[in-house]
Design a protein around this motif. Structure first.
Motif, PDB file in Angstrom:
ATOM      1  N   SER A  98      70.617  20.684 -40.776  1.00 30.63           N
ATOM      2  CA  SER A  98      70.739  22.069 -41.220  1.00 30.63           C
ATOM      3  C   SER A  98      70.966  22.987 -40.031  1.00 30.63           C
ATOM      4  O   SER A  98      70.317  22.842 -39.004  1.00 30.63           O
ATOM      5  CB  SER A  98      69.475  22.509 -41.956  1.00 30.63           C
ATOM      6  N   GLN A  99      71.873  23.920 -40.211  1.00 32.59           N
ATOM      7  CA  GLN A  99      72.122  24.902 -39.161  1.00 32.59           C
ATOM      8  C   GLN A  99      71.694  26.298 -39.611  1.00 32.59           C
ATOM      9  O   GLN A  99      72.028  27.284 -38.975  1.00 32.59           O
ATOM     10  CB  GLN A  99      73.597  24.896 -38.780  1.00 32.59           C
ATOM     11  N   THR A 100      70.951  26.354 -40.687  1.00 33.17           N
ATOM     12  CA  THR A 100      70.484  27.639 -41.200  1.00 33.17           C
ATOM     13  C   THR A 100      69.533  28.276 -40.193  1.00 33.17           C
ATOM     14  O   THR A 100      68.645  27.620 -39.658  1.00 33.17           O
ATOM     15  CB  THR A 100      69.757  27.450 -42.543  1.00 33.17           C
ATOM     16  N   TRP A 128      66.784  31.128 -39.784  1.00 33.52           N
ATOM     17  CA  TRP A 128      65.891  31.994 -40.545  1.00 33.52           C
ATOM     18  C   TRP A 128      65.468  33.157 -39.671  1.00 33.52           C
ATOM     19  O   TRP A 128      65.295  33.016 -38.462  1.00 33.52           O
ATOM     20  CB  TRP A 128      64.686  31.203 -41.042  1.00 33.52           C
ATOM     21  N   ARG A 130      59.864  27.384 -44.982  1.00 32.33           N
ATOM     22  CA  ARG A 130      61.136  26.816 -44.507  1.00 32.33           C
ATOM     23  C   ARG A 130      60.939  25.628 -43.552  1.00 32.33           C
ATOM     24  O   ARG A 130      61.902  25.024 -43.113  1.00 32.33           O
ATOM     25  CB  ARG A 130      61.976  27.893 -43.810  1.00 32.33           C
TER      26      ARG A 130
END
Length: 160
Positions: free
Chosen positions: A13-15, A17, A35
């Motif tokens: 994941s490159q999300t 936050w 998260r």
């Protein structure tokens, strides 16, 4: 060593936050818990204002006997944000993190945070690279390669 861009392609994941500087520390910690991340980018008026980590919480709230519900993130965040670009290497990331004793690095390109790299991510990547190298060396030593060398197959197969 791989570039940060190459490394990010393999990351699940490159999300990234984030939270607002005015948010309560409690809300920021709740986001981290939900998260399953250890750091958030802190924004203020649409710009990066800092980074807040679980370490900031432990040292600047818990140990100072503050209330996480009444303390704004801006009071505990780190404002000197170290970051890397996608062109830099994972080795440069490791050096920066160990040199400054930090665990998280935002990846920024054209003024935009596109990912967050943790020391755990980098160590996992380094271990994977080392395992691949060991596997290739074992195959080489045992002659498992199917490439022809000097007119012969390796591993004692008959000459052509």
């Amino acid at each position: 060593m791989a570039s940060v861009a190459q490394f990010l392609r393999s990351k699940a994941s490159q999300t990234v936050w984030s939270t607002q500087a005015s948010a309560s520390v409690y809300d920021a910690i709740a986001i981290m818990a939900h998260r399953q991340v250890g750091a958030l980018i802190v924004a203020h008026e649409g710009r990066i204002a800092g980074i807040v980590t679980e370490r900031d919480y432990a040292r600047k709230v818990v140990l100072m006997d503050r209330s996480s519900r009444n303390t704004p993130v801006r009071d505990i965040m780190s404002t000197a944000v170290r970051y890397v670009s996608p062109e830099q290497t994972t080795e440069e990331c490791m050096a920066l993190m160990t040199g400054h004793r930090i665990r998280y690095l935002p990846v920024i390109t054209v003024g935009e945070v596109i990912a967050m790299v943790s020391i755990g991510d980098l160590i996992k990547n380094q271990m994977s690279e080392q395992e691949n190298t060991i596997r290739r060396l074992e195959h080489y030593i045992h002659g498992d390669s199917l490439q022809a060398t000097h007119g012969r197959f390796q591993a004692g197969r008959r000459q052509i």
